[in-house]
Design an enzyme around this catalytic site. Structure first.
Site, PDB file in Angstrom:
ATOM      1  N   ASN A 160      61.975 -62.442  -9.774  1.00 24.33           N
ATOM      2  CA  ASN A 160      61.189 -62.086  -8.581  1.00 24.33           C
ATOM      3  C   ASN A 160      60.511 -63.266  -7.911  1.00 24.33           C
ATOM      4  OD1 ASN A 160      59.384 -62.325 -10.697  1.00 24.33           O
ATOM      5  ND2 ASN A 160      58.045 -60.701  -9.950  1.00 24.33           N
ATOM      6  N   PRO A 184      66.787 -69.551 -16.220  1.00 23.26           N
ATOM      7  CA  PRO A 184      66.336 -68.673 -15.139  1.00 23.26           C
ATOM      8  C   PRO A 184      67.050 -67.323 -15.231  1.00 23.26           C
ATOM      9  CG  PRO A 184      67.964 -70.212 -14.289  1.00 23.26           C
ATOM     10  CD  PRO A 184      67.727 -70.581 -15.720  1.00 23.26           C
ATOM     11  N   ALA A 185      66.576 -66.355 -14.450  1.00 28.73           N
ATOM     12  CA  ALA A 185      67.238 -65.052 -14.411  1.00 28.73           C
ATOM     13  C   ALA A 185      68.638 -65.216 -13.810  1.00 28.73           C
ATOM     14  CB  ALA A 185      66.422 -64.074 -13.575  1.00 28.73           C
ATOM     15  N   SER A 186      69.581 -64.438 -14.307  1.00 23.88           N
ATOM     16  CA  SER A 186      70.968 -64.555 -13.844  1.00 23.88           C
ATOM     17  C   SER A 186      71.117 -64.172 -12.379  1.00 23.88           C
ATOM     18  CB  SER A 186      71.867 -63.669 -14.711  1.00 23.88           C
ATOM     19  OG  SER A 186      71.793 -64.121 -16.047  1.00 23.88           O
ATOM     20  N   GLY A 236      58.323 -62.235 -17.742  1.00 23.55           N
ATOM     21  CA  GLY A 236      59.265 -61.143 -17.539  1.00 23.55           C
ATOM     22  C   GLY A 236      58.643 -59.844 -18.001  1.00 23.55           C
ATOM     23  N   SER A 237      59.481 -58.886 -18.344  1.00 25.89           N
ATOM     24  CA  SER A 237      58.969 -57.566 -18.719  1.00 25.89           C
ATOM     25  C   SER A 237      58.330 -57.593 -20.104  1.00 25.89           C
ATOM     26  CB  SER A 237      60.138 -56.568 -18.731  1.00 25.89           C
ATOM     27  OG  SER A 237      61.072 -56.956 -19.733  1.00 25.89           O
ATOM     28  N   GLU A 258      53.887 -64.030 -20.097  1.00 26.72           N
ATOM     29  CA  GLU A 258      53.393 -63.470 -18.834  1.00 26.72           C
ATOM     30  C   GLU A 258      54.239 -62.245 -18.557  1.00 26.72           C
ATOM     31  OE1 GLU A 258      50.396 -66.299 -17.972  1.00 26.72           O
ATOM     32  OE2 GLU A 258      50.914 -64.345 -17.176  1.00 26.72           O
ATOM     33  N   LEU A 259      53.675 -61.060 -18.803  1.00 24.50           N
ATOM     34  CA  LEU A 259      54.504 -59.857 -18.875  1.00 24.50           C
ATOM     35  C   LEU A 259      54.184 -58.879 -17.739  1.00 24.50           C
ATOM     36  CD1 LEU A 259      54.369 -59.526 -22.772  1.00 24.50           C
ATOM     37  CD2 LEU A 259      56.009 -60.776 -21.345  1.00 24.50           C
ATOM     38  N   CYS A 292      54.463 -58.871 -10.291  1.00 29.78           N
ATOM     39  CA  CYS A 292      53.793 -58.387 -11.497  1.00 29.78           C
ATOM     40  C   CYS A 292      52.351 -58.008 -11.210  1.00 29.78           C
ATOM     41  CB  CYS A 292      53.834 -59.460 -12.563  1.00 29.78           C
ATOM     42  SG  CYS A 292      53.047 -60.972 -11.998  1.00 29.78           S
ATOM     43  N   GLU A 389      55.459 -49.502 -14.168  1.00 28.29           N
ATOM     44  CA  GLU A 389      55.494 -50.481 -13.076  1.00 28.29           C
ATOM     45  C   GLU A 389      56.528 -50.033 -12.039  1.00 28.29           C
ATOM     46  OE1 GLU A 389      56.620 -54.244 -14.663  1.00 28.29           O
ATOM     47  OE2 GLU A 389      55.042 -55.267 -13.605  1.00 28.29           O
TER      48      GLU A 389
HETATM   49  N1  LIG Z   1      53.026 -61.740 -15.757  1.00 31.86           N
HETATM   50  C1  LIG Z   1      53.709 -62.468 -14.900  1.00 31.86           C
HETATM   51  O1  LIG Z   1      53.309 -63.585 -14.504  1.00 31.86           O
HETATM   52  C2  LIG Z   1      55.019 -61.951 -14.373  1.00 31.86           C
HETATM   53  C3  LIG Z   1      55.588 -62.631 -13.295  1.00 31.86           C
HETATM   54  C4  LIG Z   1      56.811 -62.146 -12.792  1.00 31.86           C
HETATM   55  C5  LIG Z   1      57.439 -61.027 -13.355  1.00 31.86           C
HETATM   56  N2  LIG Z   1      56.845 -60.401 -14.413  1.00 31.86           N
HETATM   57  C6  LIG Z   1      57.450 -59.208 -14.992  1.00 31.86           C
HETATM   58  O2  LIG Z   1      58.886 -59.389 -15.116  1.00 31.86           O
HETATM   59  C7  LIG Z   1      59.541 -58.133 -14.912  1.00 31.86           C
HETATM   60  C8  LIG Z   1      60.584 -58.280 -13.813  1.00 31.86           C
HETATM   61  O3  LIG Z   1      61.373 -59.413 -14.064  1.00 31.86           O
HETATM   62  P1  LIG Z   1      62.771 -59.271 -14.798  1.00 31.86           P
HETATM   63  O4  LIG Z   1      63.447 -58.000 -14.426  1.00 31.86           O
HETATM   64  O5  LIG Z   1      63.509 -60.556 -14.620  1.00 31.86           O
HETATM   65  O6  LIG Z   1      62.294 -59.157 -16.331  1.00 31.86           O
HETATM   66  P2  LIG Z   1      63.223 -59.180 -17.627  1.00 31.86           P
HETATM   67  O7  LIG Z   1      62.281 -59.150 -18.745  1.00 31.86           O
HETATM   68  O8  LIG Z   1      64.305 -58.181 -17.551  1.00 31.86           O
HETATM   69  O9  LIG Z   1      63.944 -60.621 -17.570  1.00 31.86           O
HETATM   70  C9  LIG Z   1      63.170 -61.787 -17.558  1.00 31.86           C
HETATM   71  C10 LIG Z   1      64.018 -62.945 -18.079  1.00 31.86           C
HETATM   72  O10 LIG Z   1      64.377 -62.660 -19.432  1.00 31.86           O
HETATM   73  C11 LIG Z   1      65.791 -62.748 -19.584  1.00 31.86           C
HETATM   74  N3  LIG Z   1      66.190 -61.820 -20.630  1.00 31.86           N
HETATM   75  C12 LIG Z   1      66.392 -60.489 -20.547  1.00 31.86           C
HETATM   76  N4  LIG Z   1      66.721 -59.990 -21.753  1.00 31.86           N
HETATM   77  C13 LIG Z   1      66.716 -61.038 -22.631  1.00 31.86           C
HETATM   78  C14 LIG Z   1      66.981 -61.201 -24.020  1.00 31.86           C
HETATM   79  N5  LIG Z   1      67.306 -60.160 -24.782  1.00 31.86           N
HETATM   80  N6  LIG Z   1      66.881 -62.443 -24.574  1.00 31.86           N
HETATM   81  C15 LIG Z   1      66.547 -63.502 -23.806  1.00 31.86           C
HETATM   82  N7  LIG Z   1      66.276 -63.428 -22.480  1.00 31.86           N
HETATM   83  C16 LIG Z   1      66.369 -62.204 -21.912  1.00 31.86           C
HETATM   84  C17 LIG Z   1      66.338 -62.415 -18.226  1.00 31.86           C
HETATM   85  O11 LIG Z   1      67.659 -62.935 -18.075  1.00 31.86           O
HETATM   86  C18 LIG Z   1      65.343 -63.135 -17.332  1.00 31.86           C
HETATM   87  O12 LIG Z   1      65.663 -64.505 -17.276  1.00 31.86           O
HETATM   88  C19 LIG Z   1      58.452 -57.157 -14.506  1.00 31.86           C
HETATM   89  O13 LIG Z   1      58.027 -56.422 -15.629  1.00 31.86           O
HETATM   90  C20 LIG Z   1      57.313 -58.051 -14.037  1.00 31.86           C
HETATM   91  O14 LIG Z   1      56.049 -57.447 -14.159  1.00 31.86           O
HETATM   92  C21 LIG Z   1      55.632 -60.826 -14.924  1.00 31.86           C
HETATM   93  O1  LIG Z   2      55.223 -61.534 -10.211  1.00 28.36           O
HETATM   94  C1  LIG Z   2      54.184 -62.152 -10.502  1.00 28.36           C
HETATM   95  C2  LIG Z   2      54.051 -63.563 -10.063  1.00 28.36           C
HETATM   96  O2  LIG Z   2      53.165 -64.204 -10.914  1.00 28.36           O
HETATM   97  C3  LIG Z   2      53.782 -63.612  -8.605  1.00 28.36           C
HETATM   98  S1  LIG Z   2      52.375 -64.462  -8.071  1.00 28.36           S
HETATM   99  O3  LIG Z   2      52.060 -65.535  -9.044  1.00 28.36           O
HETATM  100  O4  LIG Z   2      51.257 -63.485  -7.966  1.00 28.36           O
HETATM  101  O5  LIG Z   2      52.712 -65.004  -6.734  1.00 28.36           O
END
Ligand SMILES: NC(=O)c1ccc[n+]([C@@H]2O[C@H](COP(=O)([O-])OP(=O)(O)OC[C@H]3O[C@@H](n4cnc5c(N)ncnc54)[C@H](O)[C@@H]3O)[C@@H](O)[C@H]2O)c1
Ligand SMILES: O=C[C@H](O)CS(=O)(=O)O
Length: 484
Positions: A160, A184-186, A236-237, A258-259, A292, A389
């Site tokens: 994101n 990075p994310a795919s 990520g999540s 950072e979840l 997030c 979420e």
């Molecule tokens: N707290 C924060 O700062 C923050 C910031 C941005 C996004 N997020 C959270 O991230 C989520 C959305 O992003 P997303 O869909 O990319 O999250 P995701 O957890 O699905 O993926 C995040 C990253 O982890 C990788 N990944 C997924 N499964 C994995 C595994 N089994 N082993 C290793 N890596 C793996 C993905 O390829 C990606 O690079 C939301 O829950 C959002 O709240 C949190």
């Molecule tokens: O998705 C959450 C990121 O941390 C966005 S931001 O840092 O609030 O711009």
């Protein structure tokens, strides 16, 4: 393949960057990168796995000794050059980001500036990694405390914010003398590959900063299993954060997580409603609701509920939905079909349990993964949208009658990342700020993210902080010297 037009075409990379080399996957396999607004193929990147990851880790280990031996000023100078190059190439980086992630170009430009601000911040922090001396209990011994780089780090980042989520990890890692391997994310690898190209131009030596693309489980499995990787920083999540934390346990890595979030946005009866609507718009609909820290639950005092809902609808109706490269577009597509289906599920569940669609509530006429900006009223804690979420352009409005009820509803979640509230009563501001169980609280503001403040959450939203005066601590170990 759709041709992206960049001022510097060399920023569009189709190889990964491993230990100072642009390489393909050992198997030759590739992943497609598609534009979420059009579905068009924009690039392919290597589909790598564990072997390539181990080579990246080995390169980072080899580079560590010389990188950490650089002076703080030398590392800061490299980061300042990287910062300048990010600024110089902001437009190309923004075009890449909108093409692979879908956010409106204006937001993409903003993210590049935000991402660069972390590099600038940690270029400064590099020169302020202080130690201390302590009055010794022994006349013949001196007590000295120093801080040293943790070592080889691994970063796994979400789609994101394809630039900022990387620089707020890589910048403190490099500033502190660590080396780092990033996955990075795919869905959004192109921003990461362009940024590492600029880092190389800025003078980051081979092995110090690698970017792997490909199979998340395989790459993540190799990163978390390696005893040479001393720290994992993940954004990520919460679900994946838990998986990775468990994978890190056997080698007891340092972790920054950072979840997920479930931000309450509380509008008290004494709020400035116009300001609250302005704050709700930026907090809820930024990145088409895919952040997030998005307002996930809007808790509105019963005395101002109808007025707030009416004002919010006017503001939401003014937003234009479309391809992020088009001038004036405020809402782009969701990242992919599963994300859109999740939004539809949450809206359908809320309506089935009694919520009303105040506006929107369906797929946009543009088709694809576009969704109408939506407001739901009559939402209750019994609905899934109160606990999950949304990660989409849906504003669920809940009613409350008292401050105690508002705080109880706000804290009624496993998450604790960001919270927001609007009030002009100083006693209430003091009371509510103290009562909210969150890592970050916006008071009369819907936009709180900045490199100078500690970003992070409590409870199931993770651990550690990124940015601010404490951000670099995540990449430092403390060593105590007793000198006779
Ligand atoms: N707290 C924060 O700062 C923050 C910031 C941005 C996004 N997020 C959270 O991230 C989520 C959305 O992003 P997303 O869909 O990319 O999250 P995701 O957890 O699905 O993926 C995040 C990253 O982890 C990788 N990944 C997924 N499964 C994995 C595994 N089994 N082993 C290793 N890596 C793996 C993905 O390829 C990606 O690079 C939301 O829950 C959002 O709240 C949190
Ligand atoms: O998705 C959450 C990121 O941390 C966005 S931001 O840092 O609030 O711009």
């Amino acid at each position: 393949m759709t041709q992206l037009v960049l001022a510097d075409p060399s920023l569009l990379r189709s190889h990964a960057y491993v230990d100072g080399q642009w390489v393909v996957a050992d198997s030759g396999a590739t992943l497609e990168v598609c534009n979420p607004a059009t579905g068009a193929l924009i690039a392919t990147v290597p589909d790598m796995g564990a072997e390539e990851t181990r080579r990246a880790i080995a390169g980072a280990s080899r580079a560590l000794k010389s990188w950490r031996a650089q002076t703080a000023e030398a590392r800061a100078a490299v980061l300042r050059r990287w910062f300048a190059l990010m600024q110089q190439h902001q437009e190309d980086l923004a075009q890449l980001m909108t093409a692979e992630q879908g956010k409106p170009l204006a937001e993409a430009r903003g993210e590049i500036a935000y991402a660069a601000s972390y590099i600038e911040w940690f270029a400064e922090e590099a020169r302020r990694i202080y130690g201390s001396t302590v009055p010794s209990p022994w006349a013949d011994k001196q007590i000295v405390v120093v801080r040293e780089p943790v070592g080889v780090c691994a970063a796994i980042t979400p789609w994101n914010f394809p630039a900022a989520m990387i620089t707020r990890k890589v910048a403190p890692a490099l500033a502190s003398g660590c080396t780092i391997v990033v996955k990075p994310a795919s869905q959004t690898p192109l921003s990461a590959l362009a940024m590492v190209e600029l880092a190389v131009r800025a003078g980051v030596p081979a092995g110090v900063f690698s970017v792997l693309t490909g199979n998340a489980r395989a790459i993540g499995g190799a990163l978390t299993a390696s005893p040479d990787v001393r720290k994992l920083t993940f954004t990520g999540s919460t679900e994946i954060g838990r998986v990775l934390a468990a994978q890190c346990a056997p080698t007891l890595k340092r972790m920054s997580l950072e979840l997920g979030g479930n931000a309450p946005f509380i509008v008290f009866e004494d709020a400035d409603l116009d300001a609250a609507v302005e704050g709700a718009m930026v907090s809820k609909y930024r990145n088409t609701g895919q952040t997030c820290v998005c307002a996930n639950r809007l808790l509105v005092h019963e005395k101002v509920y109808d007025a707030f809902a009416a004002k919010l609808r006017v503001a939401v109706q003014a937003m234009r939905v479309g391809n992020g490269v088009e001038e004036g577009v405020a809402q782009g597509p969701l990242i992919d079909e599963p994300s859109l289906a999740k939004v539809e599920e949450l809206v359908a569940d809320a309506v089935a349990l009694g919520a009303t669609v105040h506006m929107g509530g369906r797929r946009h006429a543009l088709g694809g993964t576009f969704y109408e900006p939506t407001i739901l009223t009559g939402v209750t804690p019994a609905m899934r949208i109160a606990r999950e979420e949304v990660f989409g352009p849906v504003a669920p409005l809940f009613r409350f009658g008292s401050d105690e009820e508002a705080v109880r509803m706000a804290n009624d979640t496993e998450f604790g990342l960001a919270a927001y509230f609007y009030s002009r009563d100083h006693q209430r501001i003091r009371r509510v700020s103290a009562a909210l169980e969150y890592g970050m609280v916006g008071i009369n503001s819907g936009l709180i993210s900045t490199a100078v403040a500690p970003f992070g959450g409590v409870k199931q939203s993770g651990m550690g902080r990124e940015g601010g005066a404490v951000g670099i601590d995540e990449y430092l170990d403390t060593k105590y010297l007793c000198i006779a």
